[in-house]
Design a protein around this motif. Sequence first.
Motif, short mmCIF file in Angstrom:
data_model
loop_
_atom_site.label_atom_id
_atom_site.label_comp_id
_atom_site.label_asym_id
_atom_site.label_seq_id
_atom_site.Cartn_x
_atom_site.Cartn_y
_atom_site.Cartn_z
N UNK A 1 0.82 -1.21 0.00
CA UNK A 1 0.00 0.00 0.00
C UNK A 1 0.86 1.26 0.00
N UNK A 2 1.92 1.26 0.80
CA UNK A 2 2.79 2.44 0.88
C UNK A 2 3.53 2.66 -0.44
N UNK A 3 3.98 1.57 -1.05
CA UNK A 3 4.67 1.70 -2.35
C UNK A 3 3.74 2.31 -3.39
N UNK A 4 2.49 1.84 -3.41
CA UNK A 4 1.53 2.36 -4.39
C UNK A 4 1.16 3.81 -4.08
N UNK A 5 0.89 4.10 -2.81
CA UNK A 5 0.46 5.45 -2.43
C UNK A 5 1.55 6.48 -2.63
N UNK A 6 2.81 6.06 -2.47
CA UNK A 6 3.92 7.00 -2.60
C UNK A 6 4.54 6.99 -4.00
N UNK B 1 -4.65 6.42 4.52
CA UNK B 1 -5.38 6.61 3.26
C UNK B 1 -5.54 5.32 2.48
N UNK B 2 -4.82 4.27 2.88
CA UNK B 2 -4.89 2.97 2.19
C UNK B 2 -5.78 1.96 2.91
N UNK B 3 -6.28 2.32 4.08
CA UNK B 3 -7.03 1.34 4.89
C UNK B 3 -8.23 0.75 4.17
N UNK C 1 5.77 11.29 8.40
CA UNK C 1 4.52 11.91 7.95
C UNK C 1 3.91 11.10 6.80
N UNK C 2 4.74 10.77 5.81
CA UNK C 2 4.24 10.05 4.65
C UNK C 2 3.81 8.62 5.00
N UNK C 3 4.54 7.97 5.89
CA UNK C 3 4.15 6.62 6.31
C UNK C 3 2.78 6.63 6.97
N UNK C 4 2.55 7.59 7.89
CA UNK C 4 1.25 7.69 8.55
C UNK C 4 0.16 8.02 7.54
#
Length: 323
Positions: free
Chosen positions: A53-58, A276-278, A268-271
């Motif tokens: 999720x973090x890879x996609x969101x970032x 936002x991916x939940x 900040x970005x991790x949180x």
Amino acid sequence: MKNQFIIRTALFGFAGLLALSLGSATQAETRVTYKSAKTGSSYYQMGVQISEAVKEASDGDIIVTNEESQGSVQNVMEVRGRGADYVFTTPPSLVTLAQQGKGPFEGKGDPKFDTIRALFPIPSLTMHFVMSKESGVTDFEQLAGKTLLLGKGSFGAREGARYLELFGLEGKVEIADVELSNAVPALKNGQIDGFVTAGSYPAPNVTEAAASLPITILSMTGQEIEETGRTQIVIPANTYAGQTQEVITTSLPVVAYTTTEMDDDTAYLLAKDYWESLQHMAKSAPWWNGVNETLMPNMTGKVHPGAARFYKEVGYPTDESLK
């Protein structure tokens, strides 16, 4: 000669631009190590989902690598030798013990424990007392004379045994000598009247049991919850097949932490990416439905300033004294 000089100059210039471009790309990518639980466990799978999720969101700016762990104590202990890229999960109570040099951390204190900061809550370990409908058990008093499977060595097994003692049931309940992995078959064939398990809801073994036969998941009274000293949690109605009412039980909060070595922007970005991916993660794993801002008070201890900036933006509650 003049043409050769021009060509060489152009090549050097191109090489320099390419190196600068590659350097910028490398610099833009932040790598994070996420350490949670044993491979194959639900919490390891959560880590895999978070990394994706973090890879996609970032857009690939943050790459999260999962490491297998032997447990929460190990996760905290490794803070001593880790750097700015380390994220780990543990119950908040263990962070407190580490900072106080108590419990499993007695004689193993380290100044780096004081640098631990919270990022975000993840699904809690939720206690399930699962009984067959046929047993007729609807509350804890009725467990007397019944056969219960606790399992061995797990948090759920230790917690279940502790609750039986707290509720005056020690010696009154027969404890089955069966592995927790065999709980559902044992329940179906009448070998046991119920089993105890702890995991994020919906727990796979409880889902399997509810699909196999009529069950009752015991709710606790306010007094019983107070006696356990644990955090109350509510399993919503219809989480499991045939469960038409909400179940009030206890939980052990679990939180993702890092240290002050992590820069504010990364925290900040991790949180931000996590929260936002939940909803997207919940489509493939319903346990994420149990995470919302009501879990924020579980983040006892200090919150990382970068994560706190995100929470201030979205209006999620954080204790100012913990920042």
